[in-house]
Motif scaffolding. Structure first.
Motif, PDB file in Angstrom:
ATOM      1  N   LYS A   3       0.836  -1.196   0.000  1.00 53.12           N
ATOM      2  CA  LYS A   3       0.000   0.000   0.000  1.00 53.12           C
ATOM      3  C   LYS A   3       0.876   1.254   0.000  1.00 53.12           C
ATOM      4  N   ALA A   4       1.913   1.222   0.867  1.00 49.33           N
ATOM      5  CA  ALA A   4       2.810   2.375   0.943  1.00 49.33           C
ATOM      6  C   ALA A   4       3.518   2.587  -0.389  1.00 49.33           C
ATOM      7  N   ILE A   5       3.883   1.487  -1.051  1.00 46.58           N
ATOM      8  CA  ILE A   5       4.602   1.625  -2.325  1.00 46.58           C
ATOM      9  C   ILE A   5       3.708   2.294  -3.372  1.00 46.58           C
ATOM     10  N   PHE A  44      -3.206   5.029 -13.202  1.00 45.31           N
ATOM     11  CA  PHE A  44      -2.715   4.029 -12.249  1.00 45.31           C
ATOM     12  C   PHE A  44      -3.551   2.766 -12.321  1.00 45.31           C
ATOM     13  N   LEU A  45      -4.883   2.957 -12.408  1.00 53.23           N
ATOM     14  CA  LEU A  45      -5.770   1.809 -12.499  1.00 53.23           C
ATOM     15  C   LEU A  45      -5.449   0.990 -13.755  1.00 53.23           C
ATOM     16  N   VAL A  46      -5.290   1.688 -14.874  1.00 50.08           N
ATOM     17  CA  VAL A  46      -4.983   1.001 -16.127  1.00 50.08           C
ATOM     18  C   VAL A  46      -3.648   0.272 -16.020  1.00 50.08           C
ATOM     19  N   SER A  47      -2.642   0.928 -15.395  1.00 49.94           N
ATOM     20  CA  SER A  47      -1.292   0.367 -15.360  1.00 49.94           C
ATOM     21  C   SER A  47      -1.213  -0.896 -14.508  1.00 49.94           C
ATOM     22  N   ALA A  80      -7.051   0.676  -7.865  1.00 49.35           N
ATOM     23  CA  ALA A  80      -5.678   0.380  -8.290  1.00 49.35           C
ATOM     24  C   ALA A  80      -4.893  -0.216  -7.131  1.00 49.35           C
ATOM     25  N   GLN A  81      -5.070   0.392  -5.955  1.00 54.79           N
ATOM     26  CA  GLN A  81      -4.340  -0.062  -4.775  1.00 54.79           C
ATOM     27  C   GLN A  81      -4.754  -1.481  -4.384  1.00 54.79           C
ATOM     28  N   LYS A  82      -6.089  -1.761  -4.473  1.00 58.95           N
ATOM     29  CA  LYS A  82      -6.597  -3.090  -4.132  1.00 58.95           C
ATOM     30  C   LYS A  82      -6.019  -4.144  -5.065  1.00 58.95           C
ATOM     31  N   ILE A  83      -6.017  -3.801  -6.362  1.00 59.36           N
ATOM     32  CA  ILE A  83      -5.512  -4.763  -7.351  1.00 59.36           C
ATOM     33  C   ILE A  83      -4.015  -4.982  -7.141  1.00 59.36           C
TER      34      ILE A  83
END
Lengths: 255, 411
Positions: A84-86, A138-141, A246-249
């Motif tokens: 998460k931090a990353i 970010f989500l796409v990446s 994005a973070q969850k994925i």
């Protein structure tokens, strides 16, 4: 996380692409303001350009940047740092540099030539727009590992929001022109951050009266305190939802 | 016409100066205007000294000259009309009138002129008026350098600044009208001349006329009125060197022309209006040398307008230059300057080599689907406008300027 943010911002500054973009946008804003006597007209031209360029460049830049720092991210993952931090460090680094870039490139000319509510709204909605497209990028990446595919999807997302979505609205309006559609149109517009930003800026301009009787419905809604809160909230959601996903994925992702 | 008016006026003046002079004073023989008028003989002059006088329904029923000397205030105390003129050869000047009555049954006015000829009203300040100056069944009246302010009663509770009903040969010059329903209102008023007036901040129209043929409007300013200027059912109108400005609103026009025929609209300036000119059923009008600047729509021309000509006008900074609601276009545009023109001039004769079509596809779309305004200035609108410009398909092809000039026409 702070260290990661600092590193990302430093890295973005070093590769100079964003620096060039900032200069380019500032130059364009200055020349638009200098070309016309009436700053409100220049503001309209500036808005048209910003609404196309800012989402496109912020989206593509972020996607490419993310893929290029993939090795660095892999290295970080091997360290005792939470995922998460990353991802949030990376995100805040990129988003932060965009906020900085837009506030400098648009903020200075707007403050010099058109320091009023309209200018402020233009500045704020451009910043929100860039950050929400950084979130989408970010989500796409994180969705795909392949760089070219990621950039392709980013382009499609940008194209969808700036062209396809509006033509869909136009088509719907045309086919259902006999129905009272004002509420439906309001709802449809809020599903597109670019439309949201554009309407917010237009409503602050004199031009709103041009919209006639039907425009009065929109003006009444967006001009009211509730409308302002609503549109700010929608913009915030457009920033938050993609990055949360994005973070969850990223957390459960097999790198 | 004017010369005849002037001669008649001179004649009336010489007659007037032959009469006696009566003074109205707070401490004199005549303490009210009414007493003085009752005592006076035709062609006398009544001088009123400074002070406030009650004046409810003061009838002027013989040829008189009324002059206010100093600060003379005629107060109607919101009861009825203030001054009623029912005689030929009356001159009123230098008064301040205040507080006419407001009502729905009668059109109460500051100065009412009925069935009279050769009247001259000048240098009067009217304020808190329902109707300012109300003229009916009269000829050869001159209204010069007055001002009239309404009561700020909104559209339904206000009267008109200068109201004409069945009049002929009226001159209205240099008046300032504000806060009324309509600044200047004409119905069946022919051969009139309206010049150098300022009509602003009225609730409905700055200027409103119907069935008023052969009138000339020159060098007036109509600014920031509720719905601009609307004129209807009239022929032979000349509107020259007027300014139509700042009429912004949901249903606001710089100038609305409905069933106007055989008229001239020259050298006017339309600045910052929602719509510069809307035309409906209007034909054979010449629009020459006008400036359309910073309007939402410069022109809205309904398809039932025919044989109108647009020549040597400047169009700059408008969101839309023109819009129409049909395919048919029977008006002609020539030698205008359009800032949106992107053509070229190879032979350097300062006239563009390809024609210009001022109607954009999106402006026509808005006429059909008003909700589409929500897409104003979006990328898709820009794209479809470019596509339509290059391969015209929906926009009326006859609606074009065949000789667009390359540079702004200097005035």
């Amino acid at each position: 996380m702070l260290k990661i943010i600092k590193y990302v911002i430093y890295d973005i500054l070093r590769n100079k692409i964003l620096l060039f973009f900032t200069l380019f946008l500032a130059l364009m804003a200055f020349s638009l303001f200098m070309m016309q006597d009436d700053p409100s007209k220049s503001l309209i031209s500036l808005m048209s350009i910003v609404l196309i360029i800012v989402p496109l460049v912020s989206m593509i830049f972020t996607t490419i940047y993310f893929y290029n720092s993939y090795e660095f991210i892999e290295l970080l993952v091997s360290q005792p740092i939470s995922r998460k931090a990353i991802i949030m460090g990376e995100y805040f680094g990129v988003a932060g540099s965009w906020v900085l870039s837009i506030s400098l490139s648009l903020g200075i000319p707007v403050a010099l030539y058109s320091a009023n509510a309209t200018g402020l709204i233009l500045l704020l909605s451009s910043i929100a727009l860039s950050v929400s497209f950084v979130s989408l990028a970010f989500l796409v990446s994180v969705l795909t590992r392949d760089k070219s595919r990621g950039i392709g999807i980013s382009l499609i997302v940008w194209f969808f929001f700036s062209v396809i979505y509006d033509s869909l609205i136009l088509g719907i309006l045309f086919f259902f022109s006999e129905y009272p559609l004002e509420k439906a149109v309001l709802a449809m517009a809020s599903f597109n951050p670019i439309d949201m930003a554009r309407i917010l800026i237009l409503m602050k301009m004199d031009i709103s009266a041009l919209m006639g009787l039907t425009g009065a419905v929109y003006k009444k809604f967006f001009g009211s305190g509730f409308g302002m809160i609503f549109s700010t909230l929608v913009m915030l959601l457009w920033i938050l939802i993609p990055v949360v996903f994005a973070q969850k994925i990223f957390k459960n992702k097999n790198l | 016409m004017n010369r005849i008016l002037l001669i008649l006026f001179m004649v009336s003046l010489t007659i007037v100066t032959n009469g006696n002079t009566i003074r109205v004073d707070k401490n004199g023989n005549f303490q009210t205007l009414k007493d003085a008028i009752r005592f006076s003989k035709p062609f006398d002059t009544i001088l009123v000294s400074s002070g406030m006088y009650s004046s409810v329904n003061t009838f002027v029923n013989k040829p008189l000259t009324l002059i206010g000397v100093g600060e003379v205030l005629l107060n109607g105390f919101n009861k009825d009309d203030i001054l009623i003129i029912q005689s030929n050869h009356v001159t009123v000047s230098g008064f301040k009138l205040i507080n006419s009555a407001t009502g729905n049954l009668k059109d109460f006015a500051g100065i009412r002129i009925q069935k009279s000829k050769h009247i001259r009203i000048h240098n009067c300040d009217l304020s808190e008026m329902f109707f300012g100056i109300y003229i009916s069944d009269s000829r050869n009246v001159q209204i010069i350098d007055n001002s009239s302010k309404g009561k700020n009663g909104g559209q339904s509770n206000s009267g008109n600044g200068i109201h004409l009903w069945k009049c002929d040969s009226i001159l209205i010059r240099g008046n300032h009208l504000s806060g009324h329903r309509d600044g200047v209102y004409f119905e069946f008023a022919k051969h009139c001349r309206i010049e150098n007036n300022l009509s602003e901040k009225n609730f409905r129209y700055g200027l409103h006329f119907m069935f008023s043929d052969d009138d000339v409007y020159e060098k007036n300013i109509f600014r920031n009125n509720g719905t601009g200027v609307a004129v209807m059912y009239t022929k032979n109108v000349s509107m020259i060197s007027n300014r139509f400005e700042e009429n912004w609103g949901d249903a606001s026009y710089g100038l609305l022309l409905k069933d106007i025929k055989d008229s001239k609209i020259h050298n006017n300036s339309f600045y910052n209006n929602t719509v510069g000119i809307t035309m409906e059923g209007s034909s054979r009008i010449n629009f020459n040398n006008n400036d359309f600047t910073m309007n939402g729509f410069a022109l809205k021309i309904w398809a039932n307008c025919i044989q109108d000509t647009f020549y040597h006008n400047n169009f700059s900074g408008n969101t839309f230059d023109a819009s129409t609601n049909g395919q048919l276009e029977l008006n002609s545009f020539d030698f205008n300057y359009w800032d949106k023109y992107e053509g070229y001039d190879l032979n350097h004769d300062k006239v563009g080599d390809i024609s210009f079509n001022p109607v954009s596809l999106y402006s026509m779309l808005i006429e059909q689907v008003p909700f589409a305004v929500i897409l104003l200035r979006s990328f898709i609108v820009y794209l479809i406008d470019i596509a339509e410009k290059n391969i015209p398909y929906i926009t009326p092809q006859a609606f074009q300027d065949n000789h667009p000039v390359m540079t702004r026409i200097a005035r």
